[in-house]
Design a protein around this motif. Structure first.
Motif, PDB file in Angstrom:
ATOM      1  N   PRO A  95      36.040  30.981  45.714  1.00 16.72           N
ATOM      2  CA  PRO A  95      36.934  31.877  44.977  1.00 16.72           C
ATOM      3  C   PRO A  95      37.850  32.723  45.847  1.00 16.72           C
ATOM      4  O   PRO A  95      38.948  33.076  45.432  1.00 16.72           O
ATOM      5  N   ALA A  96      37.399  33.050  47.073  1.00 14.08           N
ATOM      6  CA  ALA A  96      38.225  33.892  47.946  1.00 14.08           C
ATOM      7  C   ALA A  96      39.513  33.182  48.343  1.00 14.08           C
ATOM      8  O   ALA A  96      40.575  33.812  48.457  1.00 14.08           O
ATOM      9  N   LYS A 130      41.946  33.357  45.199  1.00 17.93           N
ATOM     10  CA  LYS A 130      41.940  34.521  44.296  1.00 17.93           C
ATOM     11  C   LYS A 130      43.346  35.068  44.020  1.00 17.93           C
ATOM     12  O   LYS A 130      43.721  35.291  42.868  1.00 17.93           O
ATOM     13  N   GLU A 131      44.131  35.297  45.071  1.00 18.47           N
ATOM     14  CA  GLU A 131      45.446  35.916  44.878  1.00 18.47           C
ATOM     15  C   GLU A 131      46.364  35.021  44.052  1.00 18.47           C
ATOM     16  O   GLU A 131      47.117  35.510  43.202  1.00 18.47           O
ATOM     17  N   THR A 174      45.387  32.803  41.876  1.00 18.39           N
ATOM     18  CA  THR A 174      44.856  32.780  40.505  1.00 18.39           C
ATOM     19  C   THR A 174      45.225  34.073  39.785  1.00 18.39           C
ATOM     20  O   THR A 174      45.642  34.060  38.619  1.00 18.39           O
ATOM     21  N   LYS A 175      45.107  35.179  40.498  1.00 21.41           N
ATOM     22  CA  LYS A 175      45.439  36.488  39.931  1.00 21.41           C
ATOM     23  C   LYS A 175      46.914  36.563  39.534  1.00 21.41           C
ATOM     24  O   LYS A 175      47.268  37.124  38.489  1.00 21.41           O
ATOM     25  N   ASP A 209      33.745  38.747  39.224  1.00 18.59           N
ATOM     26  CA  ASP A 209      35.066  39.251  39.578  1.00 18.59           C
ATOM     27  C   ASP A 209      35.990  39.169  38.357  1.00 18.59           C
ATOM     28  O   ASP A 209      36.039  38.138  37.685  1.00 18.59           O
ATOM     29  N   VAL A 223      39.003  38.592  37.973  1.00 21.82           N
ATOM     30  CA  VAL A 223      39.946  37.470  37.996  1.00 21.82           C
ATOM     31  C   VAL A 223      39.314  36.203  37.415  1.00 21.82           C
ATOM     32  O   VAL A 223      40.001  35.342  36.858  1.00 21.82           O
ATOM     33  N   TYR A 224      37.980  36.107  37.518  1.00 18.09           N
ATOM     34  CA  TYR A 224      37.298  34.861  37.154  1.00 18.09           C
ATOM     35  C   TYR A 224      36.329  34.981  35.966  1.00 18.09           C
ATOM     36  O   TYR A 224      35.711  33.986  35.588  1.00 18.09           O
ATOM     37  N   GLY A 242      36.935  38.515  45.952  1.00 13.03           N
ATOM     38  CA  GLY A 242      36.417  37.711  44.849  1.00 13.03           C
ATOM     39  C   GLY A 242      35.013  37.209  45.100  1.00 13.03           C
ATOM     40  O   GLY A 242      34.529  36.295  44.438  1.00 13.03           O
TER      41      GLY A 242
END
Length: 315
Positions: A191-192, A195-196, A198-199, A216, A218-219, A275
């Motif tokens: 996820p890291a 993350k950005e 996806t966000k 998180d 975002v997820y 994340g």
């Protein structure tokens, strides 16, 4: 006359910077976590960490260097689940689970299956339907042949009865760039790494590989594979390891310093911003986890036929 040099060395440890080997490229999940450790190291370990990225061969280049380093506490490194997987696929220079000793687990995390926002697929079933109608069109990116992202992708394809062509990269950042550029259509990454994107909405996550959803924000709306009817359940983890044979006093200083560092609220907050979630384990519990996970992964790669497939792809 008793030799006091070993004790003297341990008492002075550490009196110089500590090399920290990252077996994947810059910008991936392991590298991002390593950079956070680098910031905190002077406070908690008494010396700075010098990060050395050694990408290649699904992590084995870096772990070969770590395994062969002098066990004096001045060379340590980060390790993921691939540490257990790679020896299953054929002879390696070292058997990493026994050539290395675990010092601390930092995080435990799910893999995320993600696609570009422009893709019409809103869930796993949509992607499967497309793959069946357009055989051979979908490629999935991951961070190395035989790694957890590769295993998760192959296991999903087998269970879904579709063909996905795998494409390995040296880091999550490279795989993400390839996805954004349209060179691969799907990624299986931590996820890291995404993350950005996806966000910001550039990517959309279709499933996570853990037993539960990620916490998180975002997820949180992303369902597990299991929720969607697919028995794809894999957790990755990031741990810190050292060459076997550290002097007890040196190991003790590293273990104590890492425990305080990882459990520090500021470090925890920084990890969560990536994340990820802190899931600290000490050396004893972590060694047991390595053994349990190794047994589970051995069974999975054999029973699903992934082992033979990956051996063929590595030739």
């Amino acid at each position: 006359m008793q030799d006091k040099s070993a004790g003297t060395t341990a008492n002075k440890y550490p009196n110089k910077p500590i090399t920290f080997i990252v077996p994947f490229g810059i910008g991936g999940g392991t590298d991002l976590v390593a950079r956070l450790l680098e910031k905190s190291a002077p406070t908690y370990l008494g010396q700075s960490l010098v990060i050395v990225n050694k990408p290649g061969a699904s992590g084995t280049l870096g772990w070969n260097e770590l395994s062969g380093a002098k066990p004096d506490g001045y060379t340590i490194g980060i390790a993921g689940t691939e540490l257990l997987l790679q020896p299953l696929y054929g002879p390696s220079k070292y058997h990493y689970p026994t050539a290395l000793e675990p010092l601390a687990q930092i995080v435990s995390l799910s893999m995320v299956m993600a696609v570009k926002k422009e893709q019409p697929w809103q869930n796993v079933d949509d992607l499967i339907a497309y793959a069946r109608e357009h055989p051979g069109e979908i490629k999935f990116g991951h961070t190395g042949v035989g790694g957890l992202g590769h295993v998760a992708g192959e296991a999903f394809a087998k269970i879904a009865n579709i063909h996905l062509e795998q494409v390995p990269f040296q880091s999550g950042a490279e795989a993400t760039a390839s996805l954004l550029g349209g060179h691969v259509q799907v990624v299986f990454l931590n996820p890291a790494s995404i993350k950005e994107h996806t966000k910001s909405g550039m990517l959309k996550a279709l499933a996570v590989s853990g037993k539960q959803r990620l916490t998180d924000p975002v997820y949180t709306t992303v369902p597990t594979f299991k929720e969607q009817g697919f028995d794809v359940v894999y957790d990755n983890w990031y741990t810190i390891a050292a060459p076997k044979g550290l002097p007890p006093e040196v190991k003790g200083k590293l273990v104590d310093g890492l425990q305080v560092m990882i459990n520090n609220p500021e470090f925890k907050k920084s990890i969560e911003q990536l994340g990820l979630q802190i899931s600290y384990l000490g050396p004893k519990e972590l060694k047991e986890k390595w053994l349990d996970d190794s047994e589970q992964l051995t069974k999975v790669v054999q029973e699903t036929g992934i082992l033979d497939k990956i051996k063929g792809q590595k030739k």
